[in-house]
Write a protein that holds these residues in place. Sequence first.
Motif, PDB file in Angstrom:
ATOM      1  N   LYS A   1       0.842  -1.196   0.000  1.00 30.48           N
ATOM      2  CA  LYS A   1       0.000   0.000   0.000  1.00 30.48           C
ATOM      3  C   LYS A   1       0.879   1.248   0.000  1.00 30.48           C
ATOM      4  CE  LYS A   1      -2.626   0.516   3.620  1.00 30.48           C
ATOM      5  NZ  LYS A   1      -3.746   0.500   4.574  1.00 30.48           N
ATOM      6  N   VAL A   2       1.944   1.233   0.788  1.00 36.67           N
ATOM      7  CA  VAL A   2       2.865   2.371   0.838  1.00 36.67           C
ATOM      8  C   VAL A   2       3.568   2.535  -0.510  1.00 36.67           C
ATOM      9  CG1 VAL A   2       4.940   3.300   1.952  1.00 36.67           C
ATOM     10  CG2 VAL A   2       3.166   2.208   3.339  1.00 36.67           C
ATOM     11  N   ALA A   3       3.953   1.425  -1.135  1.00 28.37           N
ATOM     12  CA  ALA A   3       4.581   1.494  -2.453  1.00 28.37           C
ATOM     13  C   ALA A   3       3.599   2.074  -3.479  1.00 28.37           C
ATOM     14  CB  ALA A   3       5.065   0.112  -2.888  1.00 28.37           C
ATOM     15  N   ALA A   4       2.320   1.712  -3.390  1.00 21.95           N
ATOM     16  CA  ALA A   4       1.307   2.268  -4.301  1.00 21.95           C
ATOM     17  C   ALA A   4       1.192   3.776  -4.109  1.00 21.95           C
ATOM     18  CB  ALA A   4      -0.047   1.591  -4.074  1.00 21.95           C
ATOM     19  N   VAL A   5       1.257   4.234  -2.860  1.00 19.33           N
ATOM     20  CA  VAL A   5       1.220   5.677  -2.579  1.00 19.33           C
ATOM     21  C   VAL A   5       2.414   6.353  -3.262  1.00 19.33           C
ATOM     22  CG1 VAL A   5       1.464   7.430  -0.780  1.00 19.33           C
ATOM     23  CG2 VAL A   5      -0.083   5.493  -0.431  1.00 19.33           C
ATOM     24  N   MET A   6       3.588   5.768  -3.132  1.00 14.08           N
ATOM     25  CA  MET A   6       4.786   6.366  -3.728  1.00 14.08           C
ATOM     26  C   MET A   6       4.702   6.395  -5.255  1.00 14.08           C
ATOM     27  SD  MET A   6       7.761   4.918  -1.287  1.00 14.08           S
ATOM     28  CE  MET A   6       8.343   6.038  -0.022  1.00 14.08           C
ATOM     29  N   ILE A   7       4.204   5.323  -5.844  1.00 14.12           N
ATOM     30  CA  ILE A   7       4.034   5.278  -7.303  1.00 14.12           C
ATOM     31  C   ILE A   7       3.092   6.385  -7.750  1.00 14.12           C
ATOM     32  CG2 ILE A   7       2.986   3.924  -9.176  1.00 14.12           C
ATOM     33  CD1 ILE A   7       4.037   1.405  -7.578  1.00 14.12           C
ATOM     34  N   LEU A   8       1.939   6.480  -7.095  1.00 12.09           N
ATOM     35  CA  LEU A   8       0.950   7.487  -7.475  1.00 12.09           C
ATOM     36  C   LEU A   8       1.464   8.892  -7.211  1.00 12.09           C
ATOM     37  CD1 LEU A   8      -1.774   8.289  -8.587  1.00 12.09           C
ATOM     38  CD2 LEU A   8      -2.765   7.831  -6.325  1.00 12.09           C
ATOM     39  N   GLN A   9       2.099   9.109  -6.060  1.00 16.58           N
ATOM     40  CA  GLN A   9       2.597  10.450  -5.740  1.00 16.58           C
ATOM     41  C   GLN A   9       3.677  10.874  -6.738  1.00 16.58           C
ATOM     42  OE1 GLN A   9       1.213  12.445  -3.084  1.00 16.58           O
ATOM     43  NE2 GLN A   9       2.119  13.881  -4.521  1.00 16.58           N
ATOM     44  N   ASN A  10       4.558   9.956  -7.124  1.00 16.37           N
ATOM     45  CA  ASN A  10       5.576  10.278  -8.134  1.00 16.37           C
ATOM     46  C   ASN A  10       4.920  10.671  -9.455  1.00 16.37           C
ATOM     47  OD1 ASN A  10       7.671   9.768  -6.357  1.00 16.37           O
ATOM     48  ND2 ASN A  10       8.046   7.699  -7.112  1.00 16.37           N
ATOM     49  N   TYR A  11       3.860   9.973  -9.825  1.00 17.35           N
ATOM     50  CA  TYR A  11       3.141  10.303 -11.045  1.00 17.35           C
ATOM     51  C   TYR A  11       2.485  11.690 -10.928  1.00 17.35           C
ATOM     52  CZ  TYR A  11      -0.426  10.561 -14.591  1.00 17.35           C
ATOM     53  OH  TYR A  11      -1.222  11.016 -15.603  1.00 17.35           O
ATOM     54  N   LEU A  12       1.766  11.913  -9.824  1.00 21.37           N
ATOM     55  CA  LEU A  12       1.080  13.202  -9.630  1.00 21.37           C
ATOM     56  C   LEU A  12       2.083  14.354  -9.659  1.00 21.37           C
ATOM     57  CD1 LEU A  12      -1.406  12.204  -6.782  1.00 21.37           C
ATOM     58  CD2 LEU A  12      -1.938  12.505  -9.218  1.00 21.37           C
ATOM     59  N   ASP A  13       3.236  14.165  -9.008  1.00 27.82           N
ATOM     60  CA  ASP A  13       4.263  15.200  -9.008  1.00 27.82           C
ATOM     61  C   ASP A  13       4.805  15.448 -10.407  1.00 27.82           C
ATOM     62  OD1 ASP A  13       3.944  15.365  -6.268  1.00 27.82           O
ATOM     63  OD2 ASP A  13       5.797  14.276  -5.798  1.00 27.82           O
ATOM     64  N   SER A  14       4.960  14.394 -11.193  1.00 34.24           N
ATOM     65  CA  SER A  14       5.520  14.549 -12.542  1.00 34.24           C
ATOM     66  C   SER A  14       4.561  15.292 -13.469  1.00 34.24           C
ATOM     67  CB  SER A  14       5.884  13.188 -13.145  1.00 34.24           C
ATOM     68  OG  SER A  14       4.733  12.466 -13.519  1.00 34.24           O
ATOM     69  N   VAL A  15       3.250  15.072 -13.329  1.00 28.93           N
ATOM     70  CA  VAL A  15       2.309  15.773 -14.216  1.00 28.93           C
ATOM     71  C   VAL A  15       2.039  17.187 -13.733  1.00 28.93           C
ATOM     72  CG1 VAL A  15       1.244  13.698 -15.156  1.00 28.93           C
ATOM     73  CG2 VAL A  15       0.253  14.759 -13.148  1.00 28.93           C
ATOM     74  N   SER A  16       2.204  17.456 -12.440  1.00 26.84           N
ATOM     75  CA  SER A  16       1.952  18.810 -11.956  1.00 26.84           C
ATOM     76  C   SER A  16       3.133  19.737 -12.229  1.00 26.84           C
ATOM     77  CB  SER A  16       1.642  18.812 -10.448  1.00 26.84           C
ATOM     78  OG  SER A  16       2.805  18.525  -9.703  1.00 26.84           O
ATOM     79  N   ASN A  17       4.298  19.159 -12.510  1.00 28.47           N
ATOM     80  CA  ASN A  17       5.490  19.959 -12.781  1.00 28.47           C
ATOM     81  C   ASN A  17       5.671  20.260 -14.263  1.00 28.47           C
ATOM     82  OD1 ASN A  17       6.228  20.115 -10.097  1.00 28.47           O
ATOM     83  ND2 ASN A  17       7.430  18.226 -10.183  1.00 28.47           N
ATOM     84  N   LYS A  18       4.693  19.890 -15.066  1.00 32.61           N
ATOM     85  CA  LYS A  18       4.829  20.134 -16.521  1.00 32.61           C
ATOM     86  C   LYS A  18       4.090  21.383 -16.926  1.00 32.61           C
ATOM     87  CE  LYS A  18       5.710  15.453 -17.873  1.00 32.61           C
ATOM     88  NZ  LYS A  18       5.332  14.312 -18.607  1.00 32.61           N
TER      89      LYS A  18
END
Length: 141
Positions: A124-141
């Motif tokens: 579950k924690v790994a899923a949070v990290m995967i999703l958060q990394n994705y959210l951060d990558s799209v918000s920085n574009k």
Amino acid sequence: MRTIGLDVGSKTVGVAVSDLLGWTAQGIEIIRINEEKQEFGFDRLGELLKEYEVSKVVVGLPKNMNNSIGPRAEASMAYGKQIEELFQLPVVYQDERLTTVQAERMLVEQANASRAKRKKVIDKVAAVMILQNYLDSVSNK
């Protein structure tokens, strides 16, 4: 609409969901699956997709350290393809190299949890990290 993040393994799928604004990821549960028996937990996943009004799915892609695609990444991509077909939702893949290692380290550092307790929440924690990394990558574009 929210985005859901999945850490797909052979026995479990860690699940995280974004907030409505798509800024933060929260872990929600671990779905038990059995890859060998072709039991993938799609019934439960479908319930979560509906409950959280999900518009996009992010599947962790466990690439090899040399950036190649191995058997686990192929299995994750097959899982994502089934999601696209079953639920008619777009699936994107997020490089998840080292997220489980990071999640384990974080749990060890932040809590005196036993190995058995960590094992119960690591996906579950790994899923949070995967999703958060994705959210951060799209918000920085």
